[in-house]
Design an enzyme around this catalytic site. Structure first.
Site, PDB file in Angstrom:
ATOM      1  N   SER A   1       0.832  -1.201   0.000  1.00  0.00           N
ATOM      2  CA  SER A   1       0.000   0.000   0.000  1.00  0.00           C
ATOM      3  C   SER A   1       0.864   1.248   0.000  1.00  0.00           C
ATOM      4  CB  SER A   1      -0.898   0.008   1.238  1.00  0.00           C
ATOM      5  OG  SER A   1      -1.524   1.256   1.406  1.00  0.00           O
TER       6      SER A   1
ATOM      7  N   TYR B   1      -2.644  -0.254   9.895  1.00  0.00           N
ATOM      8  CA  TYR B   1      -2.782  -0.827   8.554  1.00  0.00           C
ATOM      9  C   TYR B   1      -1.473  -0.686   7.782  1.00  0.00           C
ATOM     10  CZ  TYR B   1      -4.092  -1.147   3.628  1.00  0.00           C
ATOM     11  OH  TYR B   1      -4.129  -1.477   2.301  1.00  0.00           O
TER      12      TYR B   1
END
Length: 343
Positions: free
Chosen positions: A144, A169
């Site tokens: 990501s 995350y």
């Protein structure tokens, strides 16, 4: 090839599975279909691949597609299942694996951190173990853009330091890259991590800005504009993302010597940064609705600007994102109106 696509009921996984099928590959999709957002959207994506909701609801049972009977199968199972996952690898004998399954969302990681460790760390370890034990030729996995965290250098390059994540995350995605490096080094199978940048388009996730803004505007609700609108994102249309992922899975590499490396990381984005307010303007123009804007401060875990340098992906795979923001927004809104029967 025979390809395992995890997260196949998810936004990107659905598109990648569909493109692989159309390119002639044999695909097995896996997803746990959790309730992080409306599961019906996930079931509807699977229906487009020929898997009925009735079949998809059953755990740990492989179902054949009615649309692509010789090309697509689906199994509902979590990555954390240390018994079911190795059994799947043993039975299906995959050539390559595309791991797109993960607990997504920056803000939700503040509320439910355990879900991120279970899926993104424990689940990813199980994928790595299966890859090394069942002779997988290549593991391509989702990282990501959030790993760049507090990095202020623009555009983001994969050579930048990513030691300052600002959400759990992001930390789990950084850990995936480290774990993949370790397994490539120890066991010799190639791993490629893809740092996705703000993906949007038809069938997109309801927790993403494109969907949230459109939904609120159609319903006459205010949209939440964080950091008072002073945000920029490398918005990347789903077709461009899918093309990049599939090129890497199919191994259409250039002849550069570095391509022989066992471990690789790429940014995969639009190679451009768009102001959030311009993004909202494009939605307004397509909907014919003026948004009620609720200006708010920066959210914890968020960053002000993202921009992907994709030079390596262009050089190694001839990847060239080419969808303008106005076209991408228009495509999403056409889908949204059709899906929700809005005139």
């Amino acid at each position: 090839m025979k390809v395992l696509v995890t997260g196949a009921a998810g936004f990107i996984g659905f598109y990648v599975a569909k493109k692989l099928i159309h390119n002639g590959h044999n695909v097995v999709g896996l997803d746990n279909i959790n309730d992080y957002y409306d599961p019906n959207l996930k079931f509807d994506r699977l229906a487009k691949l020929g898997i009925s909701k009735e079949k998809a609801e059953i755990y740990n049972t492989i179902s054949e597609s009615t649309i692509f009977p010789n090309s697509f199968k689906f199994i509902r199972s979590p990555l954390e299942d240390r018994e079911a996952l190795p059994q799947l690898f043993k039975t299906e004998k995959f050539d390559v694996v595309c791991n797109l399954a993960a607990q997504a969302g920056v803000r939700y990681s503040l509320e439910n951190p355990e879900a991120y460790i279970d899926s993104n760390v424990v689940g990813f370890l199980n994928i790595l173990e299966c890859c090394r034990n069942y002779d997988i030729k290549h593991l391509v996995y989702a990282s990501s853009s959030s790993v760049y965290g507090l990095n202020e250098k623009i555009p983001f390059e994969t050579t930048d330091t990513v030691d300052h994540p600002v959400s759990l995350y992001a930390a789990t995605k950084k850990s995936n890259e480290l774990m993949a490096h370790t397994y490539s080094h120890l066991y010799g199978f190639p791993t490629t991590g893809l740092r996705f940048f703000t993906v949007y388009g038809p069938w997109g996730r309801p927790d993403m800005a494109m969907f949230l803004f459109t939904d609120a505007m159609v319903k006459g609700n205010p949209i939440k504009v964080f950091n008072n609108g002073k945000m920029e994102r490398d918005f990347t249309y789903i077709d461009d993302i899918t093309e990049g992922v599939v090129r890497i899975l199919e191994g259409e590499r250039g002849q550069d010597e570095k391509n022989k490396a066992k471990y690789s990381i790429y940014n995969i984005g639009n190679n451009n940064s768009v102001k959030l307010l311009d993004f909202i303007d494009a939605i307004e123009q397509n909907l014919g609705i003026t948004a009620k804007r609720e200006l708010l401060p920066m959210q914890p875990g968020d960053v002000e600007r993202t921009w992907a340098n994709v030079d390596d992906l262009i050089k190694d795979y001839d990847y060239r994102p080419n969808t303008p923001i106005k076209k991408g927004v228009s495509e999403f809104i056409d889908w949204y109106k059709d899906y929700y029967n809005i005139s």
